[in-house]
Write a protein that holds these residues in place. Sequence first.
Motif, mmCIF file in Angstrom:
data_model
loop_
_atom_site.group_PDB
_atom_site.id
_atom_site.type_symbol
_atom_site.label_atom_id
_atom_site.label_comp_id
_atom_site.label_asym_id
_atom_site.label_seq_id
_atom_site.Cartn_x
_atom_site.Cartn_y
_atom_site.Cartn_z
ATOM 1 N N ILE A 148 14.082 40.788 7.922
ATOM 2 C CA ILE A 148 13.869 39.348 7.778
ATOM 3 C C ILE A 148 15.119 38.693 7.198
ATOM 4 O O ILE A 148 15.550 37.627 7.649
ATOM 5 C CB ILE A 148 12.632 39.062 6.897
ATOM 6 C CG1 ILE A 148 11.360 39.564 7.574
ATOM 7 C CG2 ILE A 148 12.507 37.564 6.617
ATOM 8 C CD1 ILE A 148 10.107 39.446 6.741
ATOM 9 N N VAL A 149 15.730 39.336 6.200
ATOM 10 C CA VAL A 149 17.006 38.844 5.664
ATOM 11 C C VAL A 149 18.065 38.844 6.756
ATOM 12 O O VAL A 149 18.842 37.886 6.908
ATOM 13 C CB VAL A 149 17.458 39.719 4.472
ATOM 14 C CG1 VAL A 149 18.890 39.383 4.062
ATOM 15 C CG2 VAL A 149 16.521 39.538 3.287
ATOM 16 N N LEU A 150 18.098 39.918 7.528
ATOM 17 C CA LEU A 150 19.102 40.064 8.582
ATOM 18 C C LEU A 150 18.960 38.985 9.648
ATOM 19 O O LEU A 150 19.937 38.621 10.308
ATOM 20 C CB LEU A 150 18.960 41.448 9.220
ATOM 21 C CG LEU A 150 20.200 42.099 9.821
ATOM 22 C CD1 LEU A 150 21.273 42.277 8.763
ATOM 23 C CD2 LEU A 150 19.832 43.445 10.435
ATOM 24 N N SER A 151 17.777 38.452 9.843
ATOM 25 C CA SER A 151 17.558 37.441 10.877
ATOM 26 C C SER A 151 18.093 36.068 10.495
ATOM 27 O O SER A 151 18.231 35.194 11.356
ATOM 28 C CB SER A 151 16.056 37.327 11.182
ATOM 29 O OG SER A 151 15.369 36.729 10.092
ATOM 30 N N LEU A 152 18.387 35.876 9.218
ATOM 31 C CA LEU A 152 18.808 34.565 8.728
ATOM 32 C C LEU A 152 20.272 34.562 8.345
ATOM 33 O O LEU A 152 20.822 35.575 7.902
ATOM 34 C CB LEU A 152 17.963 34.159 7.509
ATOM 35 C CG LEU A 152 16.487 33.892 7.784
ATOM 36 C CD1 LEU A 152 15.713 33.790 6.473
ATOM 37 C CD2 LEU A 152 16.319 32.617 8.598
ATOM 38 N N ALA A 153 20.884 33.404 8.494
ATOM 39 C CA ALA A 153 22.276 33.244 8.087
ATOM 40 C C ALA A 153 22.349 32.962 6.598
ATOM 41 O O ALA A 153 21.420 32.410 6.007
ATOM 42 C CB ALA A 153 22.915 32.096 8.864
#
Length: 492
Positions: free
Chosen positions: A296-301
Amino acid sequence: MPLSVQFQSHLRRARLVLACVSIAANALCGGSVFTFSLMAPALVDHLKLTQPQLTTIALAGMMGQYPFAAIIGKVVDKYGPWACSIIASCLFFVGFGLFAKEIANTPDDITVPSASTFHNLTVCFFVAGLGTAFSYFSSIFAACKNFPDFIGIASGTSITLFGLSPMFISILASKFFSHPDEGLDVTRFLQFLALFCGAVHLFGAFTLHIIPLPEDPPSVALEDPEGSVHIDEQTALLHGKRNRTPEVETGIVVAPPVKGSSVVDLAKDHYFWALAFVLFVILGSGEMVISNIGTIVLSLASQASSPTVAPSTDVATATQVRFLSVANTLSRLVVGPLADFVSPSATASGSQSIPRKRHVSRMAFLFFSILVLVLTDLWMVLGVRSQVDLWALSIGAGVAYGTTFTILPSLVSSAWGIEDLGRNFGILTYAPFLGAPTFSYFYAFNAASHSSGGAVCKGIECWSATFSWYAAISIVACGVTGYLWRSWRDRV
């Protein structure tokens, strides 16, 4: 005091100190599988694993904890906590060690994930998850059985330390195994976990014994001012005004517990299924967040304006893992004593009774958990646009998860009696056992449908629809919790 008796007293204290050290060490190492989110970005970069594959590996670690709980309990009862500790040592060493070996043997230039590597990693993480279950039982039961007069503090402290385990392990990972440019060295980190967790639990095999109490002098019979009475297990041990307090002062209606009920009788109770559904939602979605916060962190900038000054994904993920761990731990520390104070738990000894005035039903705490979950899911849909906005998800999931597990044993004992508490509690743990894969795969396949070429999904569309559905089912669970609160207001 004779010298031999004095020596035995000092020896027992020394053994208790070693046992306490081992209990704390086992608890702090036992939750190492919950740091999978720290490893996920490295597994994507090095092994090219897809989101469903990552979710499957994470779930293998989670699922390893549930199916064998009854067997592990029998091992503790028959042989003692030391047996669970040595089994946990072997499982951690094998699980994490082979996991690290599999990653180290994978070439750096692969372009598609290897099916055999994926299957091997799944099995290894399942073994590590099974080790977590043995570790948990070794620390909890060693604490409870060595301090039977302070069982609440003993179990609460060990559970709290277990809840701190992911934060403790993530700090070690960030400090000793992470590099600013390359991120987490996942192979060295897993090798460390294999050796460290294995050694700690091996130490527990020698120290986690139930230490017998010293022999007391002959007991003095208590005077019975009202004459000789027959005393059995149903007889109240304390006499006086407290026992004669009218029921109206405690704010509870006396209700006979369910004694000697079978599993079939329990399955016919619609309240049981209502509670199981609520646990399915709260604990299932909570474990989904624990397993997948990394992707989920990886999906966001990052919110930083320049990539050169943006914090690494590993740092951002570690921060969210710490938020989760602290929220989970603090909720356990606060909710347990608070619930005991404002809502004394009913005891089932012939009839249910509450020794002190009850101010609020314990269902209020479960309602609080599901309400936090609803607000968290809505925040994910409406408020999250960058990595820094995820703090509410981590804290909300940690609070709901920790509060629910803390309040659940007393809810079960108040609703169905203490006689079959272990069995009933064990059956209800199948709710998260089923809920975790349901919520996790729903998230994983929705994210995979928005990714290209098997890469990790990027953007809020990876999970916005997922959390919209989560919010809807959480609202339904909120209504079910309100129904249970109203139905049980006089007994729970």
